[in-house]
Design a protein around this motif. Sequence first.
Motif, PDB file in Angstrom:
ATOM      1  N   GLU A  48       0.829  -1.203   0.000  1.00 30.05           N
ATOM      2  CA  GLU A  48       0.000   0.000   0.000  1.00 30.05           C
ATOM      3  C   GLU A  48       0.863   1.251   0.000  1.00 30.05           C
ATOM      4  OE1 GLU A  48      -3.697  -0.101   2.330  1.00 30.05           O
ATOM      5  OE2 GLU A  48      -2.888  -1.889   3.299  1.00 30.05           O
ATOM      6  N   GLY A  49       1.159   1.751  -1.190  1.00 23.72           N
ATOM      7  CA  GLY A  49       1.899   3.007  -1.312  1.00 23.72           C
ATOM      8  C   GLY A  49       3.345   2.917  -0.881  1.00 23.72           C
ATOM      9  N   VAL A  50       4.066   1.900  -1.371  1.00 22.02           N
ATOM     10  CA  VAL A  50       5.459   1.674  -0.963  1.00 22.02           C
ATOM     11  C   VAL A  50       6.425   2.504  -1.799  1.00 22.02           C
ATOM     12  CG1 VAL A  50       7.317  -0.044  -0.910  1.00 22.02           C
ATOM     13  CG2 VAL A  50       5.042  -0.629  -0.041  1.00 22.02           C
ATOM     14  N   ASP A  51       7.349   3.186  -1.114  1.00 18.80           N
ATOM     15  CA  ASP A  51       8.433   3.940  -1.746  1.00 18.80           C
ATOM     16  C   ASP A  51       9.768   3.379  -1.259  1.00 18.80           C
ATOM     17  OD1 ASP A  51       6.789   5.791  -3.081  1.00 18.80           O
ATOM     18  OD2 ASP A  51       6.651   7.052  -1.299  1.00 18.80           O
ATOM     19  N   VAL A  52      10.595   2.934  -2.189  1.00 19.74           N
ATOM     20  CA  VAL A  52      11.937   2.448  -1.840  1.00 19.74           C
ATOM     21  C   VAL A  52      12.871   2.786  -2.994  1.00 19.74           C
ATOM     22  CG1 VAL A  52      13.415   0.467  -1.336  1.00 19.74           C
ATOM     23  CG2 VAL A  52      11.080   0.515  -0.447  1.00 19.74           C
ATOM     24  N   THR A  53      14.031   3.334  -2.671  1.00 21.52           N
ATOM     25  CA  THR A  53      15.059   3.582  -3.674  1.00 21.52           C
ATOM     26  C   THR A  53      16.331   2.850  -3.270  1.00 21.52           C
ATOM     27  OG1 THR A  53      14.182   5.770  -4.238  1.00 21.52           O
ATOM     28  CG2 THR A  53      16.474   5.337  -4.827  1.00 21.52           C
ATOM     29  N   VAL A  54      16.894   2.101  -4.216  1.00 20.72           N
ATOM     30  CA  VAL A  54      18.136   1.368  -3.967  1.00 20.72           C
ATOM     31  C   VAL A  54      19.211   1.929  -4.882  1.00 20.72           C
ATOM     32  CG1 VAL A  54      19.265  -0.886  -3.998  1.00 20.72           C
ATOM     33  CG2 VAL A  54      16.847  -0.710  -3.341  1.00 20.72           C
TER      34      VAL A  54
END
Length: 245
Positions: A48-54
Amino acid sequence: MVVTDPRACIVVSEVRKTFLLRHTHSLKESFIALIRKKQISSTFNALEGVDVTVREGESVALLGFNGSGKSTLLKLISGVLRPDAGSIRTRGRIAGLIEVGAGFHPDLSGRENIYLNAAILGMGRDEIDERFDDIVAFSEIEKFIDTEVKHYSSGMFLRLAFSVAIHTEVDILLVDEILSVGDEPFQAKCLARIRELHDAGKTLVVVSHDLDMVARLCDRGVVLREGRVVFDGDATEAVEHLRAR
């Protein structure tokens, strides 16, 4: 989410994923449920509305209890699943060790499946020929390499799938729990190889319930709970956060 980091190789922006859960397993059960006015299906919001930057070269663990959404997120990053909303952008060649034996054709031999899987991962024929002996040697299943893989154990599947993936020129390696399959010496060899890839600057995204291994292997941990990110930071602190629940 606007990302300006030039080293970002995986960008997950406002991602949502919902699954339909069926509560009946046959036409007869569905018919009876309808007559009795019972619910025959429901939805489950996995993310539900996930933000991840790798960023390039990071080793990131996706952590959480069963049903938290971590494996779903990894499958979305790999392209096995598509998000219902939001976007996922990746840069570089990706190899995913997400399901043991995924992509293997049961009626083909181990030898033939090496060529099939390596081609799927983007390797050319000459490149596969050059690395074939190393792939087989790492897998330790030389005696069975010309046997149809439908006769392989789950451990043999793992050995061959992992060996193909780590001998491919990848930029991003995705690993989901499959290191829990197989004997301890082979697990140790796999972990050592993953560390080599990390030291060589490859990007790693790992899902595992082995929190001690995660703390040793990964620099960063992202903890999910009920489809939402609840912690994103140092891997050791992420493990402590999960254990403190």
